[in-house]
Design a protein around this motif. Structure first.
Motif, PDB file in Angstrom:
ATOM      1  N   LEU A  14      36.481  -8.715 -18.746  1.00  0.00           N
ATOM      2  CA  LEU A  14      37.416  -7.873 -17.992  1.00  0.00           C
ATOM      3  C   LEU A  14      37.038  -7.748 -16.518  1.00  0.00           C
ATOM      4  CD1 LEU A  14      38.178  -7.169 -20.934  1.00  0.00           C
ATOM      5  CD2 LEU A  14      38.493  -4.809 -20.218  1.00  0.00           C
ATOM      6  N   ARG A  15      35.744  -7.926 -16.248  1.00  0.00           N
ATOM      7  CA  ARG A  15      35.295  -7.806 -14.860  1.00  0.00           C
ATOM      8  C   ARG A  15      35.898  -8.863 -13.942  1.00  0.00           C
ATOM      9  NH1 ARG A  15      31.211  -4.776 -13.609  1.00  0.00           N
ATOM     10  NH2 ARG A  15      30.400  -3.546 -15.293  1.00  0.00           N
TER      11      ARG A  15
ATOM     12  N   VAL B 268      39.876  -8.541 -11.466  1.00  0.00           N
ATOM     13  CA  VAL B 268      40.272  -7.881 -10.217  1.00  0.00           C
ATOM     14  C   VAL B 268      41.259  -8.763  -9.448  1.00  0.00           C
ATOM     15  CG1 VAL B 268      39.398  -6.982  -8.024  1.00  0.00           C
ATOM     16  CG2 VAL B 268      38.040  -6.749 -10.090  1.00  0.00           C
ATOM     17  N   ASP B 269      42.261  -8.138  -8.891  1.00  0.00           N
ATOM     18  CA  ASP B 269      43.260  -8.896  -8.129  1.00  0.00           C
ATOM     19  C   ASP B 269      42.590  -9.539  -6.908  1.00  0.00           C
ATOM     20  OD1 ASP B 269      45.462  -9.985  -7.000  1.00  0.00           O
ATOM     21  OD2 ASP B 269      46.573  -8.129  -6.777  1.00  0.00           O
TER      22      ASP B 269
ATOM     23  N   THR C 115      44.876 -12.839  -1.236  1.00  0.00           N
ATOM     24  CA  THR C 115      44.415 -12.961   0.143  1.00  0.00           C
ATOM     25  C   THR C 115      45.547 -12.583   1.087  1.00  0.00           C
ATOM     26  OG1 THR C 115      42.837 -14.716  -0.346  1.00  0.00           O
ATOM     27  CG2 THR C 115      43.639 -14.582   1.903  1.00  0.00           C
ATOM     28  N   PRO C 116      45.358 -11.532   1.868  1.00  0.00           N
ATOM     29  CA  PRO C 116      46.380 -11.220   2.873  1.00  0.00           C
ATOM     30  C   PRO C 116      46.313 -12.278   3.983  1.00  0.00           C
ATOM     31  CG  PRO C 116      44.868  -9.386   2.469  1.00  0.00           C
ATOM     32  CD  PRO C 116      44.250 -10.613   1.892  1.00  0.00           C
TER      33      PRO C 116
ATOM     34  N   THR D 115      45.446 -11.121   7.521  1.00  0.00           N
ATOM     35  CA  THR D 115      44.018 -10.879   7.784  1.00  0.00           C
ATOM     36  C   THR D 115      43.274 -12.193   7.936  1.00  0.00           C
ATOM     37  OG1 THR D 115      44.267  -9.002   6.308  1.00  0.00           O
ATOM     38  CG2 THR D 115      42.033  -9.560   6.992  1.00  0.00           C
ATOM     39  N   LEU D 116      43.583 -13.119   7.046  1.00  0.00           N
ATOM     40  CA  LEU D 116      42.926 -14.423   7.106  1.00  0.00           C
ATOM     41  C   LEU D 116      43.158 -15.079   8.458  1.00  0.00           C
ATOM     42  CD1 LEU D 116      41.432 -16.819   5.788  1.00  0.00           C
ATOM     43  CD2 LEU D 116      43.621 -17.580   4.871  1.00  0.00           C
TER      44      LEU D 116
ATOM     45  N   LEU E 196      25.420  -8.839 -13.739  1.00  0.00           N
ATOM     46  CA  LEU E 196      26.524  -7.938 -14.081  1.00  0.00           C
ATOM     47  C   LEU E 196      27.847  -8.384 -13.458  1.00  0.00           C
ATOM     48  CD1 LEU E 196      27.302  -5.299 -15.521  1.00  0.00           C
ATOM     49  CD2 LEU E 196      26.784  -4.085 -13.409  1.00  0.00           C
ATOM     50  N   THR E 197      27.792  -8.745 -12.197  1.00  0.00           N
ATOM     51  CA  THR E 197      29.030  -9.124 -11.527  1.00  0.00           C
ATOM     52  C   THR E 197      29.572 -10.413 -12.139  1.00  0.00           C
ATOM     53  OG1 THR E 197      30.043  -9.376  -9.356  1.00  0.00           O
ATOM     54  CG2 THR E 197      27.982 -10.565  -9.711  1.00  0.00           C
ATOM     55  N   TYR E 198      30.905 -10.581 -12.144  1.00  0.00           N
ATOM     56  CA  TYR E 198      31.446 -11.819 -12.698  1.00  0.00           C
ATOM     57  C   TYR E 198      31.136 -12.984 -11.761  1.00  0.00           C
ATOM     58  CZ  TYR E 198      34.386 -15.718 -13.672  1.00  0.00           C
ATOM     59  OH  TYR E 198      34.790 -17.001 -13.908  1.00  0.00           O
ATOM     60  N   SER E 199      30.595 -14.029 -12.339  1.00  0.00           N
ATOM     61  CA  SER E 199      30.379 -15.263 -11.583  1.00  0.00           C
ATOM     62  C   SER E 199      30.656 -16.435 -12.509  1.00  0.00           C
ATOM     63  CB  SER E 199      28.932 -15.343 -11.082  1.00  0.00           C
ATOM     64  OG  SER E 199      28.644 -16.668 -10.659  1.00  0.00           O
TER      65      SER E 199
ATOM     66  N   LYS F  23      34.771 -19.284  -2.004  1.00  0.00           N
ATOM     67  CA  LYS F  23      34.368 -17.888  -2.263  1.00  0.00           C
ATOM     68  C   LYS F  23      34.879 -17.493  -3.640  1.00  0.00           C
ATOM     69  CE  LYS F  23      33.049 -13.644  -1.076  1.00  0.00           C
ATOM     70  NZ  LYS F  23      31.799 -13.309  -1.764  1.00  0.00           N
TER      71      LYS F  23
ATOM     72  N   LYS G 167      39.930 -19.370  -1.783  1.00  0.00           N
ATOM     73  CA  LYS G 167      39.309 -18.696  -0.634  1.00  0.00           C
ATOM     74  C   LYS G 167      38.003 -19.382  -0.311  1.00  0.00           C
ATOM     75  CE  LYS G 167      40.533 -14.026  -1.903  1.00  0.00           C
ATOM     76  NZ  LYS G 167      40.110 -12.650  -2.126  1.00  0.00           N
TER      77      LYS G 167
ATOM     78  N   GLN H 193      35.546  -2.261 -11.579  1.00  0.00           N
ATOM     79  CA  GLN H 193      35.694  -3.288 -10.550  1.00  0.00           C
ATOM     80  C   GLN H 193      36.851  -2.891  -9.659  1.00  0.00           C
ATOM     81  OE1 GLN H 193      33.584  -6.379 -10.543  1.00  0.00           O
ATOM     82  NE2 GLN H 193      32.623  -4.620 -11.500  1.00  0.00           N
TER      83      GLN H 193
ATOM     84  N   MET I 290      36.942 -10.778   1.433  1.00  0.00           N
ATOM     85  CA  MET I 290      36.917 -12.200   1.791  1.00  0.00           C
ATOM     86  C   MET I 290      35.535 -12.676   2.222  1.00  0.00           C
ATOM     87  SD  MET I 290      40.527 -13.178   3.491  1.00  0.00           S
ATOM     88  CE  MET I 290      41.153 -11.732   4.300  1.00  0.00           C
TER      89      MET I 290
ATOM     90  N   ASN J  11      29.247 -11.441  -3.517  1.00  0.00           N
ATOM     91  CA  ASN J  11      29.661 -11.076  -4.878  1.00  0.00           C
ATOM     92  C   ASN J  11      28.484 -10.388  -5.568  1.00  0.00           C
ATOM     93  OD1 ASN J  11      30.726 -10.992  -7.467  1.00  0.00           O
ATOM     94  ND2 ASN J  11      30.208 -13.132  -7.895  1.00  0.00           N
TER      95      ASN J  11
ATOM     96  N   SER K 155      27.157  -6.718  -7.710  1.00  0.00           N
ATOM     97  CA  SER K 155      27.445  -5.445  -8.362  1.00  0.00           C
ATOM     98  C   SER K 155      26.592  -4.371  -7.708  1.00  0.00           C
ATOM     99  CB  SER K 155      27.103  -5.558  -9.843  1.00  0.00           C
ATOM    100  OG  SER K 155      25.717  -5.773  -9.992  1.00  0.00           O
TER     101      SER K 155
END
Lengths: 481, 400
Positions: free
Chosen positions: A343-344, A347-348, A351-352, A355-356, A416-419, A462, A472, B128, B137, B141, B143
């Motif tokens: 689920l992590r 996240v949407d 890319t705006p 801004t880019l 922990l973070t999604y990679s 990214k 990105k 998240q 951007m 990445n 946590s």
């Protein structure tokens, strides 16, 4: 005379061991056992044709002097964008400015060589120097022969009419809609016809016609050819063609099949770049590009090649390698298997584009700032100088960080973070000349995660916004090499 | 010249919900749970509250933006309600708002209430979220544990501490908090743990294992504040007053300038220096009776002990192993169990810490009660070590 002023290359660090692929798939296709030798270059999850082209171009421009660059051309059949100019991203990432002719060249395995001919011819009209890059990330079906034969790679060249290390002697093209394989619009994979037909009716009939065209135009003879570069995954075909053309057996260039695999539209130029790195003055190099016809180019190296500073090149990048024996990882990186990302990962990632655009130099070229008042360099560039003893307003000029050496100050391996490739290594990198930022690490090994480790910035993906088909890019730190 | 907040405002009452995975409660249920206790403690009527500050940080998706969720949950009589958010210091920010309102004379009685409902995400850890249009951007990445874990590598390098030594001290920090939390019925985690369990736990972000990380929970806490004079007029005798309220916010130096070495919190040092001055404390190591620091991760607590000037720079890991911060040590830390055992419903945490300091000073802490505490300190740290918000609050007996 127009020709090659400089050259560079790039091969991704990961090398998938073919025996791992064969072990996993020979239950299904025992014929794969014939291709179990050696390794194929494989993009990390955050690499694609564009990031490889950036690295090849940096390799090229780092070794030769670009003093009048007027165009950037990019050839690939695996560009990340179908309608957003990829050459434009390339030139932005390289901070080459906006007064450029930029062009993408694609749709055929011949794109690499056809693009080179086009770029060399364009020099007459455009003048100055052109940067020409080509790369392919070859996505294939799992358990296919192509999966074993293909590899990922890139090459780049600075082209011009003075200061050349190799001059263009001539070229010839034949256009024949010989469909040995194709990939339809919106299709993920190639569809391929029988090898024997491709060999007999294709290569063995069409390439000699193109060679003859070149020889007729230039007066060149087979026995004068010192290096014959012809990518072809069908064993023995280049040797057979060379022999019929009177080209010596020793001139036939190594396909790099055992060490990286065939890198698609880029491969002829990967081999050319590799050949130039080894070449001495006065050598004649003939280059073949295959795909719905045939391109042939002939170069002769100049005396300048002897003294020219050499890039890391294909040779250097082939030596920078890490064996990958986990076929599952290859499947995952190439999106050939549906993984539970958790689920992590949800996240949407929109890319705006506004801004880019505002921050394109910062995001794509790693452009920071340098304070005119106190001289402090900083990333990102800001309205107010970050030096606590300065704090001047609106005092900063652009300052590039992409090529600045850095060191790790602090780091972690984040589980922990999604990679796509956990753990996600990251840390504070401190640039030798000042400035710092919290950076993702890539191509990282556990034994390199140390404070003080020397790092180098690389242009990488990214993240992917799968919902909108957007990739990105940003810069990451990798152990210096 | 500013005279500071010392003794200008007294705590009239406080409340704290049970923290934990409150699967059966909405945010407004938690708000009411904390508020009813606080109101009863204050001994006033809801309509006597003149103004309110409401803190919720990242889960506004569940709680809602603005002051409205609090006003609606408590049916407040059209009084001013201000929502505040300042990363993990949000709870202390709502307290600051209410205290300043009373000190200024704008309100006689003000409410600070924080709530966070984190357990509606479907997974463990903090929700998240998008970091912002531009930040997403280019920010690495990582946590929350991934950012705080980096203190360890920088601290080791700076002070020449071996990884094993630091890991053991970090483990002791968690063991100590669990010892305390086991005595607290409002804590999320009420089980003691041993040091080997901590050392052998799965890695979350190197070198932080699972038990180096605080829990994630739902919860709410509140404070009702007034002037000492009004408190006395309402019949309160033993007053707990606010001695200091300080906040320090990173300005980008740590993240972009090479003057910071990554091993400590620039902000906490600034905030604690100012807080001690405001409270008239000249020797914190001797004068602070107890404290709740922002133990989101064991390493955060460890370096914070130095940044609060309670341990010497480079010496906290030894003080921890020597038991200085245990319940029976010189300066008990996380006597209620800390974030480690309460979890970290962000908007509520700062107020939850103050709730324990207030209760301890009033002698209400039951099996956790310390002997005669005078000054209690709370500390919050939000963001990342390289870019953060740090708050330090000191409360104490009015006569101290």
């Amino acid at each position: 005379m127009v020709g090659i002023v400089g050259y560079g290359g790039y091969v991704p660090r990961l090398r998938l061991q073919r025996k791992a692929v064969v072990q996993a798939n020979s239950w299904f296709n025992p014929g794969l056992k014939a291709y179990a030798k050696g390794e194929r270059a494989m993009c990390n999850w955050d690499e694609d044709s564009l990031t490889m082209a950036v690295e090849a171009a940096r390799d090229c421009l780092g070794a030769c002097q670009a003093n009048d660059l007027r165009a950037v051309y990019f050839a690939s059949t695996s560009m990340p964008f179908a309608d957003r100019q990829n050459a434009g991203i390339l030139s932005t990432a390289l901070a080459l400015g906006e007064n450029l002719s930029t062009l993408d060249i694609t749709s055929s395995q011949r794109a690499g060589t056809s693009g080179l001919i086009t770029a060399l011819n364009a020099q007459t009209g455009i003048g100055g120097q052109l940067l020409y890059a080509t790369a392919d990330k070859r996505r294939t079906k799992a358990a296919s022969q192509q999966e074993l034969l293909f590899g990922d790679g890139a090459a780049a060249f600075l082209l011009g009419a003075s200061g050349t290390v190799a001059d263009l002697l001539g070229w010839h093209q034949v256009a024949i809609d010989f469909v040995d394989h194709y990939r339809g619009e919106n299709e993920e994979f190639d569809y391929t016809w029988e090898e024997r037909w491709i060999r007999d009716e294709g290569y063995l009939k069409i390439v000699p016609r193109a060679l003859k065209g070149l020889f007729d135009k230039t007066g060149l003879k087979g026995e004068q050819v010192d290096r014959f570069i012809m990518p072809c995954v069908l064993r023995g075909v280049p040797e057979g063609i060379a022999k019929r053309a009177g080209i010596g057996e020793a001139a036939v260039a190594n396909q790099l099949q055992e060490v990286m695999g065939e890198s698609g539209a880029a491969h002829a130029l990967v081999m050319l770049s590799d050949a130039l790195q080894a070449a001495r003055p006065g050598e004649t190099i003939v280059l073949i590009g295959w795909g719905q016809g045939c391109d042939v180019l002939a170069f002769r190296t100049t005396p300048a090649i002897a003294g020219a500073s050499k890039p890391r090149g294909i040779k250097g990048y082939l030596a920078r390698r890490k064996e990958e024996t986990n076929y599952s990882k290859f499947l995952a990186f190439n999106d050939l298997v549906t993984r539970e990302k958790g689920l992590r990962s949800e996240v949407d990632k929109q890319t705006p584009l506004t801004t880019l655009y505002r921050k394109k130099d910062m995001l794509l070229a790693m452009m920071g700032g340098k304070c005119r008042v106190c001289g402090t360099v900083q990333f990102p560039k800001a309205n107010v100088c970050v030096n606590p003893n300065c704090g001047a307003f609106h005092s900063q000029d652009d300052h590039p960080f992409a090529d600045t050496p850095a060191k790790i100050q602090s780091w972690t391996a984040d589980q922990l973070t999604y990679s796509p490739d956990p753990p996600a290594y990251c840390g504070m990198v401190v640039f030798d000349e000042g400035g710092r930022f919290m950076s993702d690490f890539t191509d990282m090994d556990a034994d390199k995660a140390n404070t003080g480790q020397k790092m180098r910035m690389v242009f990488r993906i990214k993240e992917h916004d799968d919902a909108r088909g957007f990739t990105k890019y940003f810069w990451k730190a990798t152990p210096a090499y | 010249m500013a005279t500071g907040i010392r003794d200008k405002v007294a705590i009239l009452g406080m409340g704290c919900s049970k923290f934990g995975e409150r699967w059966d409660r909405e945010a407004d249920d938690l708000i009411v749970e904390a508020f009813e206790e606080g109101l009863k403690d204050a001994g006033i009527d809801r309509n006597q509250i003149n103004a309110a500050w409401f803190s919720t940080a990242i889960e506004e998706v569940h709680v809602g933006k603005s002051g409205v969720p609090l006003a609606v949950a408590l049916r407040l009589p059209y009084i001013p309600v201000t929502r505040v958010e300042n990363y993990c210091a949000s709870g202390t920010e709502s307290f600051r708002g209410a205290v300043y309102a009373v000190a200024s004379g704008a309100a006689d009685i003000a409410l600070a209430l924080g709530v966070e409902k984190l357990k509606d995400t479907g997974y463990g850890g903090l929700p998240q979220r998008n970091r912002g249009v531009l930040q997403s951007m280019h920010w690495a990445n990582l946590s929350a544990p991934g950012s705080f874990a980096q203190l360890a590598s920088a601290y080791q390098t700076k002070h020449g501490v071996k990884r094993e030594e630091l890991k053991r001290a970090m483990a002791q920090i968690s063991v100590k908090s669990h010892d305390n939390g086991a005595k607290n019925p409002k804590a999320h985690l009420q089980k003691r743990i041993d040091i080997d369990t901590v050392l052998n736990a799965p890695m979350v972000a190197d070198p932080l294992g699972l038990f180096d990380c605080c829990g994630v929970s739902d919860g709410s806490a509140c404070a009702i504040v007034t002037t000492p004079e009004i408190a006395r007029s309402l019949g309160k005798k033993d007053l707990v007053t606010v001695k200091a309220l300080q906040l320090s916010v990173s300005n980008g130096v740590e993240s972009s300038h090479n003057s910071w070495d990554g091993s400590y919190f620039m902000t906490t040092r600034k905030a604690s220096e100012r807080a001690y001055k405001e409270a008239g404390i000249s020797n914190p190591r001797e004068q602070i009776s107890m404290f709740e620091c922002h133990d989101c991760f064991s390493i955060t607590e460890l370096v914070t002990m130095e940044d609060l000037y309670l341990s010497k720079e480079g010496g906290a890991w030894k003080d921890v192993l020597d038991g200085m911060y245990n319940a029976d040590g010189k300066i008990p830390c996380q006597i209620d169990g800390g974030l480690k055992c309460f979890g970290h419903p962000i908007g509520a945490s700062g107020l939850r810490m103050l709730y324990e300091m207030y209760g301890q000073i009033l002698g209400r802490a039951g099996p956790r009660q310390l002997k005669n505490p005078v000054f209690g300190m709370t500390h919050n740290l939000g963001g990342f070590p390289h870019q953060n918000v740090s708050s330090v609050a000191i409360v104490g007996r009015q006569d101290a």
